[in-house]
Scaffold this motif. Structure first.
Motif, PDB file in Angstrom:
ATOM      1  N   THR A  47      43.939  33.771  44.394  1.00  0.00           N
ATOM      2  CA  THR A  47      45.047  32.825  44.312  1.00  0.00           C
ATOM      3  C   THR A  47      46.153  33.268  45.273  1.00  0.00           C
ATOM      4  OG1 THR A  47      44.553  32.420  41.983  1.00  0.00           O
ATOM      5  CG2 THR A  47      46.753  31.811  42.753  1.00  0.00           C
ATOM      6  N   PRO A  48      46.802  32.335  45.971  1.00  0.00           N
ATOM      7  CA  PRO A  48      47.898  32.719  46.874  1.00  0.00           C
ATOM      8  C   PRO A  48      48.963  33.540  46.140  1.00  0.00           C
ATOM      9  CG  PRO A  48      47.302  30.427  47.239  1.00  0.00           C
ATOM     10  CD  PRO A  48      46.523  30.883  46.033  1.00  0.00           C
ATOM     11  N   GLY A  49      49.423  34.592  46.795  1.00  0.00           N
ATOM     12  CA  GLY A  49      50.450  35.435  46.202  1.00  0.00           C
ATOM     13  C   GLY A  49      49.923  36.661  45.486  1.00  0.00           C
ATOM     14  N   VAL A  50      48.603  36.740  45.311  1.00  0.00           N
ATOM     15  CA  VAL A  50      48.032  37.902  44.626  1.00  0.00           C
ATOM     16  C   VAL A  50      48.201  39.141  45.494  1.00  0.00           C
ATOM     17  CG1 VAL A  50      45.901  38.971  43.801  1.00  0.00           C
ATOM     18  CG2 VAL A  50      46.397  36.599  43.228  1.00  0.00           C
ATOM     19  N   THR A  51      48.846  40.150  44.950  1.00  0.00           N
ATOM     20  CA  THR A  51      49.031  41.408  45.681  1.00  0.00           C
ATOM     21  C   THR A  51      48.040  42.479  45.219  1.00  0.00           C
ATOM     22  OG1 THR A  51      50.872  41.820  44.144  1.00  0.00           O
ATOM     23  CG2 THR A  51      51.435  41.116  46.356  1.00  0.00           C
ATOM     24  N   GLN A  52      47.420  42.256  44.067  1.00  0.00           N
ATOM     25  CA  GLN A  52      46.403  43.185  43.582  1.00  0.00           C
ATOM     26  C   GLN A  52      45.585  42.511  42.489  1.00  0.00           C
ATOM     27  OE1 GLN A  52      46.721  47.710  43.047  1.00  0.00           O
ATOM     28  NE2 GLN A  52      47.318  46.954  41.023  1.00  0.00           N
ATOM     29  N   ALA A  53      44.274  42.662  42.562  1.00  0.00           N
ATOM     30  CA  ALA A  53      43.398  42.195  41.491  1.00  0.00           C
ATOM     31  C   ALA A  53      42.914  43.399  40.696  1.00  0.00           C
ATOM     32  CB  ALA A  53      42.213  41.424  42.064  1.00  0.00           C
ATOM     33  N   ALA A  54      42.328  43.156  39.538  1.00  0.00           N
ATOM     34  CA  ALA A  54      41.811  44.260  38.730  1.00  0.00           C
ATOM     35  C   ALA A  54      40.340  44.522  39.018  1.00  0.00           C
ATOM     36  CB  ALA A  54      42.005  43.966  37.246  1.00  0.00           C
ATOM     37  N   TYR A  55      39.597  43.458  39.344  1.00  0.00           N
ATOM     38  CA  TYR A  55      38.170  43.557  39.640  1.00  0.00           C
ATOM     39  C   TYR A  55      37.380  44.234  38.529  1.00  0.00           C
ATOM     40  CZ  TYR A  55      38.845  41.592  44.234  1.00  0.00           C
ATOM     41  OH  TYR A  55      39.134  40.725  45.259  1.00  0.00           O
ATOM     42  N   HIS A  56      37.518  43.683  37.332  1.00  0.00           N
ATOM     43  CA  HIS A  56      36.590  44.084  36.275  1.00  0.00           C
ATOM     44  C   HIS A  56      35.187  43.624  36.662  1.00  0.00           C
ATOM     45  CE1 HIS A  56      34.915  45.071  32.458  1.00  0.00           C
ATOM     46  NE2 HIS A  56      34.664  43.826  32.152  1.00  0.00           N
ATOM     47  N   LEU A  57      35.144  42.541  37.404  1.00  0.00           N
ATOM     48  CA  LEU A  57      33.899  42.015  37.956  1.00  0.00           C
ATOM     49  C   LEU A  57      34.189  41.500  39.359  1.00  0.00           C
ATOM     50  CD1 LEU A  57      33.067  40.027  34.742  1.00  0.00           C
ATOM     51  CD2 LEU A  57      31.631  41.886  35.596  1.00  0.00           C
ATOM     52  N   PHE A  58      33.198  41.595  40.229  1.00  0.00           N
ATOM     53  CA  PHE A  58      33.306  41.033  41.570  1.00  0.00           C
ATOM     54  C   PHE A  58      32.414  39.798  41.610  1.00  0.00           C
ATOM     55  CE2 PHE A  58      32.043  40.233  45.871  1.00  0.00           C
ATOM     56  CZ  PHE A  58      33.148  40.545  46.646  1.00  0.00           C
ATOM     57  N   PRO A  59      32.994  38.591  41.604  1.00  0.00           N
ATOM     58  CA  PRO A  59      32.171  37.388  41.569  1.00  0.00           C
ATOM     59  C   PRO A  59      31.982  36.740  42.940  1.00  0.00           C
ATOM     60  CG  PRO A  59      34.404  36.831  40.947  1.00  0.00           C
ATOM     61  CD  PRO A  59      34.411  38.292  41.351  1.00  0.00           C
ATOM     62  N   PHE A  60      30.806  36.184  43.138  1.00  0.00           N
ATOM     63  CA  PHE A  60      30.565  35.361  44.318  1.00  0.00           C
ATOM     64  C   PHE A  60      29.590  34.249  43.957  1.00  0.00           C
ATOM     65  CE2 PHE A  60      27.468  38.844  44.564  1.00  0.00           C
ATOM     66  CZ  PHE A  60      26.276  38.220  44.921  1.00  0.00           C
TER      67      PHE A  60
END
Length: 447
Positions: A319-332
């Protein structure tokens, strides 16, 4: 993987290529296919031979003293260590207060119950989430209303939320699924315009940020999970954060048998207190969370860029503005048209055979089966008209076609994979390329 056991076993079974420090990937070049030969799923040699970083991580020398101190004290029920854990978590998230609970599900249940949400109210949520989000709404006697997702982000679409608001809408439960922050700017604007409560399901989003502000602190409350597979693992555990003192007093009362607390008078309650030794484990794990989160984000950025070079593979968009994700999962997303029409189930099996832990993720939560016999219970029959309790009517009113497609295209990699090194990320990409090159043979079942 729309059940507790499947989702949690998925990460547990992902067993070290190496716990890399934070990596720097300034020059991102496409990975050149370096995996030739027979696909592992057809009897060839797996591309990955070494185990992935084990989860959870536990170091006897550094981690056990605080836990042993709690055990040997004989003070095991909620006391000073739980209070300290709450203060540390609130400070780390940037909230005034935190309350620890027995798990993330009950954090959500408590937050919803103490937000004056109940029978006759409608609560908007996404269909791409764990069943606990729905459980919290049903437990309050409210009516769940599903708003479709943005398939690029895997998250609830603010425009879809707008279309689902009625005179009975009381709250929005956005979910930062996979640890990817939802569009809280747009959601909070909708909340302001319609005077709605916002409870963030951040159970997979520890330390995720939008413009450097932690998720869980945008809405009226944020809920977190510390279950064993989570990025901050305790075994079981959860927390609520909020700046609303009166609300938090009510939550404390509710989680402690409904006894009066602060500004909160006695109320119907439950017993959801965390133990001292759980809090000790949590504080130990909290020390690792910052560097681990940085490593996951660094590897995820690299992996996104590499995956973009493979036709038919579309990594998530932040999402625009995200400076850090948590990445409990990496989805594609996986498009079988670019893999000789190899079905996703076979793609997953082939990727697993190459030594890459993966799964297909959630199935649609808006499926009426997930309501169980809710509409047939005495309480729901007393709170709603018979016409409102038609499963067919519910199904018709809660169609989420974009989510339906997403659930058949999604692929997940677990968070511990992102704790490996850059070479391991290259192996993931090479494994996908190897499958793509041999997709027709894999689909046929022969070389």
């Amino acid at each position: 993987m729309n059940n507790n056991k499947g989702r949690r076993n998925f990460i547990k079974k992902s067993a070290v290529i190496g716990l890399g420090a934070t990596l720097s990937f300034d020059a991102v070049l496409p990975v050149v296919l370096n995996a030739t030969g027979k696909p592992a799923v057809l009897g060839g040699r797996p591309l990955v031979g070494a185990p992935w970083p084990k989860w959870p991580i536990w170091n006897r020398e550094t981690d056990e003293p605080l836990v042993l101190e709690a055990l040997r004290s004989g003070v095991w029920s909620r006391a000073e260590k739980v209070t300290l854990f709450e203060k540390k978590w609130a400070a780390l998230i940037g909230a005034k207060r935190a309350l620890a609970t027995v798990n993330g599900t009950n954090a959500l249940i408590t937050a919803v119950a103490q937000s004056d949400i109940g029978g006759g109210d409608e609560v908007i949520l996404p269909p791409y989430t764990f069943i606990a989000t729905l459980t919290a709404i049903l437990n309050a006697g409210a009516m769940p209303v599903f708003a479709d997702v943005n398939p690029d982000t895997f998250l609830i679409d603010p425009e879809a939320i707008k279309k689902k608001i009625t005179s009975r809408t009381r709250a929005i439960l956005p979910v930062h699924i996979c640890g990817l922050p939802a569009d809280m700017g747009a959601i909070m604007q909708i909340s302001k315009e319609h005077n709605l409560v916002v409870i963030e399901d951040a159970c997979q989003a520890w330390l995720a940020e939008i413009d450097h502000k932690k998720v869980g602190t945008f809405g009226h409350a944020g809920c977190f999970s510390f279950q064993n597979s989570k990025n901050l693992p305790i075994g079981e555990g959860g927390a609520i954060v909020s700046d609303d003192e009166a609300f938090m007093d009510r939550c404390v009362s509710y989680h402690n048998l409904g006894l009066p607390y602060g500004t909160a008078s006695a109320r119907p309650g439950s017993k959801l207190r965390l133990t001292e030794y759980q809090a000790a484990i949590g504080m130990v794990q909290m020390e690792r969370l910052l560097p681990q989160t940085a490593t996951r984000n660094e590897n995820a950025r690299y992996l996104v860029q590499q995956m973009k070079t493979i036709k038919g593979i579309t990594p998530h968009t932040l999402t625009p503005g995200v400076t850090q994700a948590a990445y409990h999962l990496f989805p594609f997303k996986y498009d079988q048209r670019f893999f000789a029409n190899l079905p996703r189930a076979q793609f997953l099996k082939a990727l697993q055979a190459e030594g890459i832990p993966c799964s297909g993720g959630y199935m649609p939560l808006n499926d009426i089966k997930n309501l169980g016999n809710t509409f047939e219970t005495k309480n729901y029959k007393k709170m709603y008209a018979a016409s409102e309790l038609s499963y067919e009517r519910f199904k018709e009113n809660n169609q989420c076609p974009k989510n339906e497609t997403l659930c058949h295209e999604a692929v997940w990699l677990p968070q511990n994979v992102l704790l490996a090194n850059k070479e391991a990320m290259d192996m993931i990409v090479s494994a996908i390329q190897k499958i793509q090159k041999n997709a027709a043979a894999i689909k046929k079942g022969t070389v």
